[in-house]
Design a protein around this motif. Structure first.
Motif, PDB file in Angstrom:
ATOM      1  N   ASP A 278       0.804  -1.143  -0.073  1.00 32.34           N
ATOM      2  CA  ASP A 278       0.088   0.112  -0.073  1.00 32.34           C
ATOM      3  C   ASP A 278       0.764   1.236   0.042  1.00 32.34           C
ATOM      4  OD1 ASP A 278      -2.141  -1.678   0.050  1.00 32.34           O
ATOM      5  OD2 ASP A 278      -2.739  -1.400   2.076  1.00 32.34           O
ATOM      6  N   ILE A 279       1.887   1.319   0.770  1.00 30.00           N
ATOM      7  CA  ILE A 279       2.700   2.276   1.090  1.00 30.00           C
ATOM      8  C   ILE A 279       3.568   2.606  -0.571  1.00 30.00           C
ATOM      9  CG2 ILE A 279       5.022   3.109   1.554  1.00 30.00           C
ATOM     10  CD1 ILE A 279       2.901   3.798   3.693  1.00 30.00           C
ATOM     11  N   SER A 280       4.023   1.553  -1.311  1.00 31.20           N
ATOM     12  CA  SER A 280       4.343   1.624  -2.396  1.00 31.20           C
ATOM     13  C   SER A 280       3.709   2.202  -3.473  1.00 31.20           C
ATOM     14  CB  SER A 280       5.212   0.222  -2.884  1.00 31.20           C
ATOM     15  OG  SER A 280       5.745   0.412  -4.195  1.00 31.20           O
ATOM     16  N   SER A 281       2.289   1.713  -3.700  1.00 30.24           N
ATOM     17  CA  SER A 281       1.514   2.023  -4.826  1.00 30.24           C
ATOM     18  C   SER A 281       1.119   3.531  -4.222  1.00 30.24           C
ATOM     19  CB  SER A 281       0.314   1.028  -4.579  1.00 30.24           C
ATOM     20  OG  SER A 281      -0.332   1.093  -3.528  1.00 30.24           O
ATOM     21  N   GLN A 282       0.456   3.644  -3.246  1.00 29.87           N
ATOM     22  CA  GLN A 282      -0.065   5.226  -2.963  1.00 29.87           C
ATOM     23  C   GLN A 282       0.884   6.407  -2.778  1.00 29.87           C
ATOM     24  OE1 GLN A 282      -2.663   4.566   0.515  1.00 29.87           O
ATOM     25  NE2 GLN A 282      -3.332   2.691  -0.068  1.00 29.87           N
ATOM     26  N   PHE A 283       2.221   5.936  -2.423  1.00 30.07           N
ATOM     27  CA  PHE A 283       3.196   7.095  -2.495  1.00 30.07           C
ATOM     28  C   PHE A 283       3.823   7.421  -3.894  1.00 30.07           C
ATOM     29  CE2 PHE A 283       2.941   7.208   1.937  1.00 30.07           C
ATOM     30  CZ  PHE A 283       3.302   8.416   2.570  1.00 30.07           C
ATOM     31  N   SER A 284       3.523   6.478  -4.678  1.00 30.61           N
ATOM     32  CA  SER A 284       4.066   6.580  -6.212  1.00 30.61           C
ATOM     33  C   SER A 284       3.071   6.821  -7.249  1.00 30.61           C
ATOM     34  CB  SER A 284       4.805   4.931  -6.584  1.00 30.61           C
ATOM     35  OG  SER A 284       3.682   4.211  -6.748  1.00 30.61           O
ATOM     36  N   ARG A 285       1.902   7.388  -6.830  1.00 33.07           N
ATOM     37  CA  ARG A 285       0.985   7.754  -7.819  1.00 33.07           C
ATOM     38  C   ARG A 285       1.228   9.278  -8.398  1.00 33.07           C
ATOM     39  NH1 ARG A 285      -4.454   5.875  -4.092  1.00 33.07           N
ATOM     40  NH2 ARG A 285      -4.061   3.886  -4.354  1.00 33.07           N
ATOM     41  N   HIS A 286       1.841  10.107  -7.568  1.00 30.79           N
ATOM     42  CA  HIS A 286       1.814  11.555  -8.189  1.00 30.79           C
ATOM     43  C   HIS A 286       3.395  12.004  -8.182  1.00 30.79           C
ATOM     44  CE1 HIS A 286      -2.500  11.591  -7.969  1.00 30.79           C
ATOM     45  NE2 HIS A 286      -2.172  11.142  -6.480  1.00 30.79           N
ATOM     46  N   SER A 287       3.835  11.873  -9.243  1.00 30.26           N
ATOM     47  CA  SER A 287       5.288  12.547  -9.296  1.00 30.26           C
ATOM     48  C   SER A 287       5.614  13.971  -8.818  1.00 30.26           C
ATOM     49  CB  SER A 287       5.963  12.046 -10.601  1.00 30.26           C
ATOM     50  OG  SER A 287       5.257  12.819 -11.569  1.00 30.26           O
ATOM     51  N   ARG A 288       4.550  14.607  -9.351  1.00 28.57           N
ATOM     52  CA  ARG A 288       4.721  16.205  -9.150  1.00 28.57           C
ATOM     53  C   ARG A 288       4.861  16.430  -7.711  1.00 28.57           C
ATOM     54  NH1 ARG A 288      -0.202  19.412 -11.146  1.00 28.57           N
ATOM     55  NH2 ARG A 288       0.405  18.179 -13.078  1.00 28.57           N
ATOM     56  N   VAL A 289       4.621  15.685  -6.827  1.00 26.82           N
ATOM     57  CA  VAL A 289       4.768  16.007  -5.128  1.00 26.82           C
ATOM     58  C   VAL A 289       6.236  16.146  -5.093  1.00 26.82           C
ATOM     59  CG1 VAL A 289       2.320  15.742  -4.253  1.00 26.82           C
ATOM     60  CG2 VAL A 289       4.081  14.025  -4.317  1.00 26.82           C
ATOM     61  N   TYR A 290       6.822  14.939  -5.673  1.00 20.92           N
ATOM     62  CA  TYR A 290       8.192  14.991  -5.467  1.00 20.92           C
ATOM     63  C   TYR A 290       8.986  15.896  -6.088  1.00 20.92           C
ATOM     64  CZ  TYR A 290       6.726  10.296  -3.581  1.00 20.92           C
ATOM     65  OH  TYR A 290       6.158   9.193  -2.827  1.00 20.92           O
ATOM     66  N   TRP A 291       8.798  16.213  -7.304  1.00 21.17           N
ATOM     67  CA  TRP A 291       9.440  17.596  -7.797  1.00 21.17           C
ATOM     68  C   TRP A 291       9.561  18.600  -7.011  1.00 21.17           C
ATOM     69  CZ3 TRP A 291      12.979  16.732 -11.129  1.00 21.17           C
ATOM     70  CH2 TRP A 291      12.605  15.817 -12.097  1.00 21.17           C
ATOM     71  N   ILE A 292       8.173  19.105  -6.209  1.00 19.49           N
ATOM     72  CA  ILE A 292       7.968  19.940  -5.551  1.00 19.49           C
ATOM     73  C   ILE A 292       8.958  20.128  -4.180  1.00 19.49           C
ATOM     74  CG2 ILE A 292       6.404  21.538  -3.962  1.00 19.49           C
ATOM     75  CD1 ILE A 292       4.285  20.655  -6.137  1.00 19.49           C
ATOM     76  N   ALA A 293       8.754  18.767  -3.607  1.00 21.49           N
ATOM     77  CA  ALA A 293       9.647  18.587  -2.428  1.00 21.49           C
ATOM     78  C   ALA A 293      11.132  18.896  -2.643  1.00 21.49           C
ATOM     79  CB  ALA A 293       9.446  17.236  -1.870  1.00 21.49           C
ATOM     80  N   PRO A 313      22.047  16.764  -0.919  1.00 20.67           N
ATOM     81  CA  PRO A 313      21.810  15.367  -1.367  1.00 20.67           C
ATOM     82  C   PRO A 313      20.505  14.781  -1.071  1.00 20.67           C
ATOM     83  CG  PRO A 313      23.767  15.800   0.100  1.00 20.67           C
ATOM     84  CD  PRO A 313      23.229  16.550   0.074  1.00 20.67           C
ATOM     85  N   LEU A 314      19.728  15.148  -0.366  1.00 22.88           N
ATOM     86  CA  LEU A 314      18.376  14.658   0.063  1.00 22.88           C
ATOM     87  C   LEU A 314      17.668  15.187  -1.265  1.00 22.88           C
ATOM     88  CD1 LEU A 314      16.487  13.141   1.741  1.00 22.88           C
ATOM     89  CD2 LEU A 314      16.023  15.069   3.117  1.00 22.88           C
ATOM     90  N   SER A 315      17.902  16.511  -1.576  1.00 23.54           N
ATOM     91  CA  SER A 315      17.267  16.871  -2.612  1.00 23.54           C
ATOM     92  C   SER A 315      17.266  16.358  -4.071  1.00 23.54           C
ATOM     93  CB  SER A 315      17.418  18.339  -2.836  1.00 23.54           C
ATOM     94  OG  SER A 315      16.847  19.106  -4.054  1.00 23.54           O
ATOM     95  N   LEU A 316      18.536  16.023  -3.964  1.00 23.75           N
ATOM     96  CA  LEU A 316      19.116  15.211  -5.431  1.00 23.75           C
ATOM     97  C   LEU A 316      18.435  13.788  -5.356  1.00 23.75           C
ATOM     98  CD1 LEU A 316      22.833  16.117  -5.898  1.00 23.75           C
ATOM     99  CD2 LEU A 316      20.751  17.024  -7.128  1.00 23.75           C
ATOM    100  N   ILE A 317      18.406  13.174  -4.216  1.00 26.00           N
ATOM    101  CA  ILE A 317      17.919  11.762  -4.215  1.00 26.00           C
ATOM    102  C   ILE A 317      16.212  11.792  -4.539  1.00 26.00           C
ATOM    103  CG2 ILE A 317      17.225   9.967  -2.502  1.00 26.00           C
ATOM    104  CD1 ILE A 317      19.769  10.411  -1.336  1.00 26.00           C
ATOM    105  N   ILE A 318      15.507  12.826  -3.958  1.00 25.79           N
ATOM    106  CA  ILE A 318      14.264  13.156  -4.215  1.00 25.79           C
ATOM    107  C   ILE A 318      13.875  13.403  -5.440  1.00 25.79           C
ATOM    108  CG2 ILE A 318      12.047  14.227  -3.342  1.00 25.79           C
ATOM    109  CD1 ILE A 318      13.204  14.385  -0.520  1.00 25.79           C
ATOM    110  N   GLY A 319      14.619  14.181  -6.153  1.00 27.11           N
ATOM    111  CA  GLY A 319      14.598  14.690  -7.579  1.00 27.11           C
ATOM    112  C   GLY A 319      14.710  13.528  -8.501  1.00 27.11           C
ATOM    113  N   TYR A 320      15.785  12.494  -8.297  1.00 24.67           N
ATOM    114  CA  TYR A 320      15.704  11.119  -8.909  1.00 24.67           C
ATOM    115  C   TYR A 320      14.496  10.552  -8.940  1.00 24.67           C
ATOM    116  CZ  TYR A 320      17.486   6.766 -10.403  1.00 24.67           C
ATOM    117  OH  TYR A 320      17.759   5.515 -11.175  1.00 24.67           O
ATOM    118  N   LEU A 321      14.046  10.322  -7.656  1.00 23.90           N
ATOM    119  CA  LEU A 321      12.777   9.558  -7.456  1.00 23.90           C
ATOM    120  C   LEU A 321      11.686  10.026  -8.402  1.00 23.90           C
ATOM    121  CD1 LEU A 321      11.253   7.389  -6.171  1.00 23.90           C
ATOM    122  CD2 LEU A 321      10.736   8.668  -4.132  1.00 23.90           C
ATOM    123  N   ALA A 322      11.472  11.377  -8.483  1.00 21.23           N
ATOM    124  CA  ALA A 322      10.401  12.163  -9.194  1.00 21.23           C
ATOM    125  C   ALA A 322      10.431  11.785 -10.778  1.00 21.23           C
ATOM    126  CB  ALA A 322      10.630  13.709  -8.884  1.00 21.23           C
TER     127      ALA A 322
END
Length: 702
Positions: A278-293, A313-322
């Motif tokens: 559930d965490i994997s599916s529900q946290f990967s639905r919207h890529s836009r929120v990761y770009w903002i973060a 580094p944390l910003s780069l990791i989240i950007g790669y995930l987005a």
């Protein structure tokens, strides 16, 4: 032999597990009374810690709460076990003091706290208080409240869910096994949340007792150390407070895990997957929120005082995930678009195939009759339909297919229609809130009402208000309500068209079921006849409303005479003779007397000689004038007998029976025709008359 061995091993393992559980419960109780050595105490505390860790991991990987239905009981057992460990460790700490050898307690008192001495005592006490506060105020209180609400809402929703399952079953959407399984799951769900409502109180009680035991240990340790062991107050405080904090941490940490598991399992009622999925599916639905973060972290990394070495580094990791999520969304949209384009290019016939089979039996209702099948308004018709299917199976020997109930906006609001394989075979109009008073034929007193016709039997009837029901019953009318009208009409249609519902698949199912008990009979008849020939014989019996429930003698008769002839009409007569007693008792009175009409021998011989074979079986091909005279004579004879209060049966020879029945089918469709070989020895016959042509008609024919 292998199956027996595996069964024995399974029973042995089950017996061992039951014994182990019983021994464990007794051991937990004994721990509160019998002193334990420090080594055994360490082992049990480690086991308690591992057990709590396993419980929370199982909860995380559980898809539905019912998959871990033993959790409420485990909650009680783990609570009692933890308290027993607390009592045992308290006994050893107070009795041994600084000589206490419990390694886990000392490890939590020093290593977990991070320092020793007075500073360690203060830090350990603060950690213990925080741990207890988080567990008691946040987790335990929240889990208890959620369990209460879940139990109440589940119980309130139980009737509605049960009615929904029943409606789906009656409409044919669910099989009987699936409906039973869903009802059992629903009951288990209610029981589970009810048990969780009570079991959650154990968790809160455990926290309160843990606080009490800690206070008692500190005070008792100081008293024991200073008075009994002769230690100074500082030494006693350092020893007993340190051990008490370690003991509290080692017992409350597993309790914290169990409390967290309790909160998780009661808050995951709306989930269909594991917590991780559930965490994997529900946290990967919207890529836009990761770009903002990612952008937000990158900007604040350059503000004064913020640790850029962490935020960038944390910003780069989240950007790669987005970026990965955006790429995944684009691929999914392209795949969906290609699928839509491919579907649009398909030809219309391909879009319609495969053709969905029509419902074997359906009941269509106008919107004004929907309350008759609405569970919130009684839905009496649904229960009656279930009984109709059961009674039809017992009476006809045919399991009627599930009756699909649907609303049809094309019908009048108070109109209903019965269809077999999509073709209408019956229709009726009801007056909801009124009763149908049917005149059985012997009513002399007229009452006021709206004139109509009984849809099942075509008898004259009246729609009357409920206030006139008793008056109509006293006058001799048969009074029924609206659901009974539909139920009676549906029952009559099932009897009349049962032969159309018996297909080859149904015949095969009957034979497969019988094969388990009567394999010799089924194998023999399968060798002698094919499935279609067996079906035609059974259909012919049902068409004349002869029950095929007594299937074994029917199959034996078919197998016996198939070697003589495979003519269906011939086999039908032999099958009827095999169950002759059943047929006679169906129409005889309580004294086992069968009242019959016979046919003039000369007329019967003419009917036999007029026999013509057709693709649908033999028919009587009399000359038109003679046929009309025969029908008139039979109709008059039957009417005269009915006026005497009897329902006559025509008795004739075996050679004439099928021809007589076929020739009367249009004018006297419900007329029962029995051949002489069907009448068994313990059934008496009483002749009520003879069907003969009128003298004038004989003269004209001559």
């Amino acid at each position: 032999m292998a199956d027996m061995s595996s069964t024995f091993r399974g029973a042995l393992l089950e017996g061992r597990s039951d014994v182990m559980v019983a021994v464990g419960v007794i051991a937990v109780i004994s721990m509160m009374l019998i002193p334990l050595p420090a080594v055994l105490l360490d082992l049990l505390m480690a086991g308690n810690l591992v057990f709590s860790l396993l419980v929370i991991l199982i909860v995380l990987y559980t898809r539905r709460a019912l998959e871990f239905s033993v959790f409420p009981t485990l909650l009680l057992v783990s609570t009692v076990f933890g308290l027993a460990l607390n009592v045992s460790s308290t006994r050893l700490i107070l009795s041994q003091g600084s000589a206490f050898e419990g390694q886990l307690v000392r490890a939590f008192a020093t290593f977990v706290v991070g320092t020793s001495g007075t500073e360690g005592l203060v830090i350990g006490l603060i950690i213990f208080i925080i741990l207890i506060s988080v567990q008691f105020i946040v987790i335990t209180k929240g889990a208890t409240r959620v369990a209460e609400v879940a139990a109440r809402f589940t119980l309130d929703a139980l009737p509605g869910k049960q009615m929904a399952i029943e409606a789906a079953y009656n409409s044919g959407s669910l099989s009987e096994e699936e409906a039973t399984r869903q009802k059992n799951d629903l009951q288990k769900e209610v029981d589970f949340y009810g048990a969780m409502d009570g079991a959650s109180k154990f968790v809160s009680g455990n926290v309160k007792v843990g606080i009490l035991i800690t206070l008692i240990n500190v005070v008792g340790g100081l008293i024991v150390g200073t008075t009994i062991h002769g230690e100074s107050f500082g030494l006693a405080a350092n020893t007993y407070v340190s051990l008490t904090i370690g003991d509290g941490l080692i017992t409350q940490f597993p309790a914290l895990l169990i409390s967290t598991a309790t909160g998780l399992i009661v808050t995951r009622a709306i989930s269909d997957g594991t917590f991780g999925s559930d965490i994997s599916s529900q946290f990967s639905r919207h890529s836009r929120v990761y770009w903002i973060a990612a952008v937000f972290l990158f900007i604040i990394a350059f503000l004064p005082g913020f640790p850029s070495y962490v935020l960038i580094p944390l910003s780069l990791i989240i950007g790669y995930l987005a970026y990965r999520l955006t790429k995944k969304d684009s691929l999914a949209r392209r795949t969906e678009q290609q699928a839509e384009e491919a579907e649009a290019k398909e030809e219309a016939p391909q879009e319609l195939s495969p053709v969905v089979p029509l419902d074997p039996l359906s009941l269509e209702l106008g919107y004004g009759l929907i309350p008759l099948v609405d569970k919130d308004q009684g839905a009496e018709l649904l229960d009656r339909i279930t009984r109709i299917r059961r009674e039809s199976a017992l009476e006809l020997g045919l399991v009627v297919p599930r009756i699909r109930i649907i609303d049809n906006m094309r019908l009048e609001p108070s109109e209903y229609s019965v269809k077999i394989k999509g073709v209408e075979v019956g229709r009726g109009l009801l007056r909801t809130g009124y009763y149908l008073a049917i005149n059985p034929g012997d009513v002399n007193e007229e009452i006021d009402g709206e004139k109509t016709t009984d849809p099942a039997f075509g008898l004259p009837a009246l729609w009357i208000a409920e206030s006139k029901r008793e008056e109509a019953e006293r006058a001799g009318y048969t009074v029924v309500d609206a659901p009974s009208v539909i139920a009676t009409h549906l029952t009559e249609i099932i009897k009349r068209y049962a032969h159309e519902m018996l297909g080859r698949q149904e015949v095969k199912s009957i034979l497969d079921t019988l094969h388990d008990t009567y394999s010799a009979v089924v194998d023999e008849v399968n060798k002698a006849l094919n499935l279609g020939e067996i079906q035609k014989v059974l259909q012919s019996l049902l068409k004349e409303r002869v029950s095929i429930r007594n299937m074994v003698p029917l199959l034996e008769a078919m197998a016996d005479y198939a070697t003589v002839s495979k003519n269906v009409s011939f086999l039908v007569e032999k099958a009827r003779q095999a169950i002759g007693r059943q047929i006679c008792l169906q129409h005889a009175d309580e004294d086992r007397v069968l009242r019959v009409l016979t046919i003039d021998p000369g007329l019967e011989q003419e009917i036999i000689e007029s026999r013509v074979e057709t693709a649908n079986g033999p028919i009587a091909s009399l000359e038109p004038e003679k046929h009309r005279a025969w029908i008139n004579a039979a109709t008059n004879a039957v009417r005269q007998i009915q006026q005497l209060g009897y329902s006559p049966v025509i008795l004739c020879s075996e050679a004439a029976r099928r021809l007589v029945k076929q020739s009367l089918e249009r004018d006297l469709p419900d007329m029962v025709v029995i051949s002489v070989p069907e009448v068994v020895g313990d059934i008496s016959t009483e002749g009520l008359g003879e069907i003969v042509l009128e003298p004038q008609e004989r003269k004209n024919k001559a």
